[in-house]
Design an enzyme around this catalytic site. Structure first.
Site, PDB file in Angstrom:
ATOM      1  N   SER A 150      51.396  27.087  24.915  1.00 40.89           N
ATOM      2  CA  SER A 150      50.488  27.821  25.800  1.00 40.89           C
ATOM      3  C   SER A 150      51.009  27.845  27.230  1.00 40.89           C
ATOM      4  CB  SER A 150      49.096  27.184  25.768  1.00 40.89           C
ATOM      5  OG  SER A 150      49.186  25.803  26.063  1.00 40.89           O
ATOM      6  N   ASN A 164      42.816  16.358  25.561  1.00 37.88           N
ATOM      7  CA  ASN A 164      41.539  17.014  25.251  1.00 37.88           C
ATOM      8  C   ASN A 164      40.570  16.974  26.436  1.00 37.88           C
ATOM      9  OD1 ASN A 164      42.759  17.259  22.815  1.00 37.88           O
ATOM     10  ND2 ASN A 164      41.421  15.838  21.711  1.00 37.88           N
ATOM     11  N   THR A 176      15.340  60.478  35.481  1.00 36.02           N
ATOM     12  CA  THR A 176      15.088  59.688  34.270  1.00 36.02           C
ATOM     13  C   THR A 176      15.541  60.597  33.142  1.00 36.02           C
ATOM     14  OG1 THR A 176      12.831  60.517  34.048  1.00 36.02           O
ATOM     15  CG2 THR A 176      13.088  58.454  35.273  1.00 36.02           C
ATOM     16  N   HIS A 177      16.129  60.037  32.127  1.00 38.26           N
ATOM     17  CA  HIS A 177      16.715  60.839  31.022  1.00 38.26           C
ATOM     18  C   HIS A 177      17.750  61.832  31.549  1.00 38.26           C
ATOM     19  CE1 HIS A 177      13.175  59.385  28.746  1.00 38.26           C
ATOM     20  NE2 HIS A 177      12.529  59.664  29.858  1.00 38.26           N
ATOM     21  N   SER A 185      46.134  65.824  38.812  1.00 33.66           N
ATOM     22  CA  SER A 185      46.552  66.071  37.436  1.00 33.66           C
ATOM     23  C   SER A 185      47.980  66.594  37.459  1.00 33.66           C
ATOM     24  CB  SER A 185      45.617  67.089  36.793  1.00 33.66           C
ATOM     25  OG  SER A 185      46.288  67.783  35.755  1.00 33.66           O
ATOM     26  N   LYS A 228      42.865  69.720  40.439  1.00 34.04           N
ATOM     27  CA  LYS A 228      42.078  68.547  40.053  1.00 34.04           C
ATOM     28  C   LYS A 228      42.155  67.376  41.018  1.00 34.04           C
ATOM     29  CE  LYS A 228      41.013  67.841  35.900  1.00 34.04           C
ATOM     30  NZ  LYS A 228      39.709  67.716  35.261  1.00 34.04           N
ATOM     31  N   ASN A 285      40.686  63.605  40.339  1.00 30.47           N
ATOM     32  CA  ASN A 285      39.962  62.845  39.316  1.00 30.47           C
ATOM     33  C   ASN A 285      39.502  61.469  39.803  1.00 30.47           C
ATOM     34  OD1 ASN A 285      40.388  64.911  37.428  1.00 30.47           O
ATOM     35  ND2 ASN A 285      42.402  64.081  36.887  1.00 30.47           N
ATOM     36  N   GLU A 310      36.384  55.536  36.621  1.00 31.59           N
ATOM     37  CA  GLU A 310      36.577  55.678  35.166  1.00 31.59           C
ATOM     38  C   GLU A 310      37.250  54.444  34.576  1.00 31.59           C
ATOM     39  OE1 GLU A 310      38.246  59.577  33.855  1.00 31.59           O
ATOM     40  OE2 GLU A 310      37.766  60.179  35.898  1.00 31.59           O
ATOM     41  N   TYR A 367      37.270  18.227  19.557  1.00 34.49           N
ATOM     42  CA  TYR A 367      38.274  19.196  19.984  1.00 34.49           C
ATOM     43  C   TYR A 367      39.005  19.795  18.782  1.00 34.49           C
ATOM     44  CZ  TYR A 367      42.407  21.353  21.939  1.00 34.49           C
ATOM     45  OH  TYR A 367      43.373  22.269  22.257  1.00 34.49           O
ATOM     46  N   GLN A 397      42.419  26.356  22.602  1.00 29.67           N
ATOM     47  CA  GLN A 397      43.514  26.832  23.444  1.00 29.67           C
ATOM     48  C   GLN A 397      43.388  28.338  23.674  1.00 29.67           C
ATOM     49  OE1 GLN A 397      47.477  25.006  23.191  1.00 29.67           O
ATOM     50  NE2 GLN A 397      48.223  26.992  22.521  1.00 29.67           N
ATOM     51  N   LYS A 415      41.816  30.459  26.974  1.00 29.85           N
ATOM     52  CA  LYS A 415      42.406  30.684  28.298  1.00 29.85           C
ATOM     53  C   LYS A 415      42.675  32.137  28.623  1.00 29.85           C
ATOM     54  CE  LYS A 415      43.693  26.086  28.299  1.00 29.85           C
ATOM     55  NZ  LYS A 415      43.102  26.022  26.927  1.00 29.85           N
TER      56      LYS A 415
END
Ligand code: ARG
Length: 464
Positions: A29, A116, A161-162, A283, A289, A291, A296, A323, A328, A331
């Site tokens: 590791s 440990n 709303t919606h 783009s 464009k 963006n 995003e 343990y 491990q 991480k």
């Protein structure tokens, strides 16, 4: 050859053949957990100080360990440290180098300790520091949003709303909704911190140890708020990491909702905001464009962080006490969660300063959507109509406005009065967007007076 020069020799004479290269790579590791080096050294120094204080090692050993660790600190910081895959992880790498540098004192460091309890301590120490950074970044983001709110208290946004136009709200009020979310995230982080900040060291492999350790002393040395009270639990549970990942996921979910709104608002169909060019991309094929890549990507990275939460909680579920090497695997998800969260919070705080609102577009959208229809109903209620009747009456008025292709406020009084005789000239005060905002002057409401009071409260809270 020092005992730890070769990983296969780290365990003892018990093994009759060296570990295969494939297994070595599979179980190592060090290439990711070397990130824990500062915590590992801090934990070792506190442990060594305690061993000396308890008479388990000598004062000379302690001095040697301190000297060796100081050199290791410099080597790692300067990039000169030679990390060895053969030595599996950050703990064995540092310990082997210490022994190389100071001899027997280095070999005494691991007395009364196991990897440990060592690794559990390291991860907690490291995470505590990261939580503090994240808490600071959450405050920065709140401040940036407060500034944006402050500049736009009187700007009217159609509240949805919606995703249908509902009622007018102050753009500042809308920003404050996110300030509330990030304030709770901050609170959650600090709450998680209390449970992260407890000491496993002294639990040794799983059962405690035969040496007269003073765990409370080590906890104080490391600035920890307490000691894990059960050795089996101390070395095995990673609930603190799961809790953190859960709090981090919520932060990202809040960021993601905001991202979704920014993306929508920035589209030509809404045109409510512009985001400074430095946060957008072009783009390669469509020259027109611009963006919103940053929001995003943040929305996308939310999936990644929630994925880490799922990984961590799944990692835990089948493990018997105490343990297991499964741990491990805690991480990489944890590290990536922290990295993603910090980057995202930083970029969002900066981007908030690059948002320009287009009040006209917002107002037009609010008018197109009859955002003040509820205000007309409330007006009729105040004239004595039961709310349900008022609701029905206004539905007819909206229908009429739709067929005239105008807003309610543009219908002549005579037309409005056909829907109810109680409607008077004063109705127009209620039908304007601003009138509607001002009328919602209750605690937590969108009236500019309320929004200003909230900004004031948040400013004081963040200054404290
Ligand atoms: N690298 C290990 C981890 O991250 C350290 C603990 C290893 N303990 C052991 N008994 N193999 O969990």
């Amino acid at each position: 050859m020092s005992q730890l020069d070769h990983k296969s020799a780290a365990w003892s004479a018990l093994f009759s053949e060296p570990m295969s290269d494939l297994v070595k790579r599979y179980t190592a590791s060090v290439f990711f957990d070397k990130r824990l080096w500062q915590a590992d050294i801090a934990g070792s120094l506190a442990h060594a100080a305690m061993l000396a204080r308890q008479g388990v090692i000598s004062a000379t050993d302690l001095a040697d360990i301190r000297r060796g660790m100081e050199q290791i600190r410099q080597e790692i910081a300067s990039g000169a440290f030679d990390w060895k895959l053969d030595l599996e992880d950050v703990h064995l790498n540092i310990e082997a180098r210490l022994t190389q540098l100071v001899g027997d004192a280095g070999k005494r460091l691991h007395t009364g300790r196991s990897r440990n309890d060592q690794v559990a301590t390291d991860v907690r120490l490291w995470l505590r520091g990261e939580i503090d950074l994240i808490a600071g970044l959450l405050e920065d983001l709140q401040r940036a949003l407060l500034t944006l709110a402050e500049q736009n208290v009187d700007v009217v946004l159609p509240g949805f709303t919606h995703l249908q136009v509902a009622q007018p709200v102050s753009f500042g009020h809308h920003m404050l909704a996110y300030v509330e979310m990030f304030a709770r995230d901050h609170e959650r982080m600090l709450d998680v911190r209390r449970r992260v900040n407890r000491l496993p060291l002294g639990a040794a492999a799983l059962a405690g140890t035969t040496y007269p350790l003073d765990r409370e002393f080590v906890a104080r040395e490391l600035g920890m708020e307490g000691v894990c009270q059960n050795s089996l639990d101390a070395v095995s549970d990673r609930d603190f990491a799961i809790e953190f990942a859960s709090a981090a996921s919520l932060v990202m979910v809040h960021v993601s909702r905001m991202s979704e709104e920014l993306v929508l608002w920035m589209s030509q169909n809404f045109g409510f905001i512009r985001i400074a060019d430095r946060f957008t991309t072009g783009s390669s094929i469509m020259p027109q464009k611009k963006n919103p890549d940053v929001p995003e990507l943040a929305r996308g990275k939310t999936g990644r962080v929630v994925g880490h939460l799922v990984a961590l909680i799944t990692l835990m579920k089948g493990q018997p006490l105490a343990y297991n090497k499964d741990n491990q695997e805690d991480k990489e998800p944890l590290f990536d969660t922290v990295d993603t969260l910090k980057d995202t919070l930083r970029i969002f705080a900066e981007m908030a300063g690059g948002i320009t609102v287009v009040p006209q577009a917002m107002e037009q959208a609010a008018l197109r959507g009859y955002a003040t229809a509820t205000d007309l109903a409330d007006y009729l209620v105040k004239k004595g109509l039961p709310f349900r009747d008022a609701h029905e009456t206004v539905a007819h008025a909206v229908k009429a406005a739709t067929s005239h292709n105008c807003d309610l406020s543009e219908l002549p009084l005579a037309v409005l009065q056909q829907f109810h005789a109680a409607i008077g000239k004063d109705v127009y005060d209620h039908l304007s967007l601003r009138g509607s905002l001002n009328a919602r002057n209750t605690l937590g409401g969108t009236a500019p007076a309320q929004v200003k009071a909230q900004i004031e409260r948040h400013r004081k809270r963040l200054a404290a």
